[in-house]
Design an enzyme around this catalytic site. Sequence first.
Site, PDB file in Angstrom:
ATOM      1  N   TYR A 144       1.060  -1.320   0.073  1.00  0.00           N
ATOM      2  CA  TYR A 144       0.059  -0.079  -0.023  1.00  0.00           C
ATOM      3  C   TYR A 144       1.032   1.308  -0.013  1.00  0.00           C
ATOM      4  O   TYR A 144       2.099   1.264   0.743  1.00  0.00           O
ATOM      5  CB  TYR A 144      -0.844  -0.119   1.447  1.00  0.00           C
ATOM      6  CG  TYR A 144      -1.762   1.260   1.334  1.00  0.00           C
ATOM      7  CD1 TYR A 144      -2.985   1.483   0.364  1.00  0.00           C
ATOM      8  CD2 TYR A 144      -1.448   2.191   2.325  1.00  0.00           C
ATOM      9  CE1 TYR A 144      -3.710   2.583   0.615  1.00  0.00           C
ATOM     10  CE2 TYR A 144      -2.235   3.466   2.326  1.00  0.00           C
ATOM     11  CZ  TYR A 144      -3.399   3.401   1.524  1.00  0.00           C
ATOM     12  OH  TYR A 144      -4.128   4.729   1.706  1.00  0.00           O
ATOM     13  N   ASP A 238       9.354   2.461   0.140  1.00  0.00           N
ATOM     14  CA  ASP A 238       8.369   3.322   0.885  1.00  0.00           C
ATOM     15  C   ASP A 238       8.456   2.711   2.188  1.00  0.00           C
ATOM     16  O   ASP A 238       8.288   1.446   2.596  1.00  0.00           O
ATOM     17  CB  ASP A 238       6.910   2.867   0.338  1.00  0.00           C
ATOM     18  CG  ASP A 238       5.867   3.670   0.876  1.00  0.00           C
ATOM     19  OD1 ASP A 238       6.029   4.159   1.960  1.00  0.00           O
ATOM     20  OD2 ASP A 238       4.595   3.529   0.518  1.00  0.00           O
ATOM     21  N   LYS A 266       4.311   8.652   9.148  1.00  0.00           N
ATOM     22  CA  LYS A 266       4.111   8.125  10.516  1.00  0.00           C
ATOM     23  C   LYS A 266       4.934   8.517  11.666  1.00  0.00           C
ATOM     24  O   LYS A 266       4.823   9.501  12.170  1.00  0.00           O
ATOM     25  CB  LYS A 266       3.825   6.283  10.457  1.00  0.00           C
ATOM     26  CG  LYS A 266       2.737   6.289   9.442  1.00  0.00           C
ATOM     27  CD  LYS A 266       2.213   4.795   9.276  1.00  0.00           C
ATOM     28  CE  LYS A 266       0.870   4.702   8.579  1.00  0.00           C
ATOM     29  NZ  LYS A 266       0.953   3.865   7.278  1.00  0.00           N
TER      30      LYS A 266
END
Length: 427
Positions: A144, A238, A266
């Site tokens: 994702y 990523d 995050k």
Amino acid sequence: MNISSSKAAFSEAQELIPGGVNSPVRAFSSVGGTPIFVEKGEGGYLVDIDGNRYIDYVQSWGPLIFGHTDEAIENAVIAAVKKGLSFGAPTLAETELAKLVVGLIDSIDKIRFVSSGTEAVMSAIRLARGYTGRDDIIKFEGNYHGHSDSLLVQAGSGMITFGAPSSPGVPADFTKHTLLAKYNDIESVKKCFKDSDDIACIIIEPIAGNMGLVPADKDFLAELRKLCDENGTLLIFDEVMSGFRATLRGAESIVGTKPDIITMGKVIGGGMPVGAFGARQEIMAQLSPEGPVYQAGTLSGNPVAMAAGLAAITKLKDKSILYGILEKRALRLLEGMKKAAEKNGFSLQTNVRGSMFGFFFNDKPVKNFEHACNSDAERFAAFHRGMLEEGCYFACSLYETGFISTATTDEMIEKTVTAAEKVMANI
Ligand SMILES: *Cc1c(COP(=O)(O)O)cnc(C)c1O
């Protein structure tokens, strides 16, 4: 357990907000039941609006490596708030956080801050395309990368590796440049290079956390690096989830392969909305205003968000041994859960990387998305419901990763193992 206030709050929210939530996974749709509405966090605990306390293994889906209400981060944020919320002009905190991150991660010379992981990835891909002058990208099934158009793809029909949109509202024309490959399967990547000679970049979660936790094999990543070098293609890691979660110095420091571009999010914001992407000088020089590749943001590098990130990353740098401590706790938790499962006649596949952990109700090791999909979703849902009743808040989807924070004590782990033993006996 009484969750009547959450139930009422959820009904009201559903009248006003689609599905009652501002990000779909929060809705508990894959496990059934009502999402709990949060009153506050306290260290390793979450407290809901009915006053129930839970050991929190979600931690805002990753950012809170120091748990809730960490004093240093809280103080930094309050100090920044008192000086003003946003200026749209440079502040010293941006350079300070940049210096810290660039100093920690070998493969990047420069970094740009944005406000979410989605934005970081979207911009990194534009940069890779601008730098190489090519259009196609390769992504992996089950990884994702946020919700930008060209990354919302699923396998297309038949033999073709080009992806089809996975969401209405994404024109097929926008995903026709996205090729889909299989995680940990180098032949599927080689096939993409046969189908296209216009591949700008490969984007991968080197420690995949969005199909459960599935780390990439070292050899696989090394082969990706080789294919990229042979074809003039950039490799993007990523690390929006794994960055500062699995280890302090990026996945490259544990897998041995270096990317050309890294995306982060995050943890880098310490709980505030921050994303970032970085690369070596020659690539970053293509970015506006230094170069022609456009990218911008009104709230990018926001001073309050930078203050939180700076406090979090400073603490991590000063206490890098904590990754080993968190990993030990995660291993103990999963060992306890695995034993409980086996005692009841089923197997649990487990993975740990630093403070990240994952488990699958599956008889076979999970190496890719297809394997993850073969896990027992009903058993997971029953486990989730049971653990919630026992006061343990796990991610409400089997495709998510769990997190240990520095506020998750050994005692909390033992309590969770005991709860898991009880719950596993009934599922
Ligand atoms: C969470 C995540 C994103 C998206 O970040 P948002 O801040 O939710 O936009 C992108 N990539 C990975 C690997 C993620 O885990």
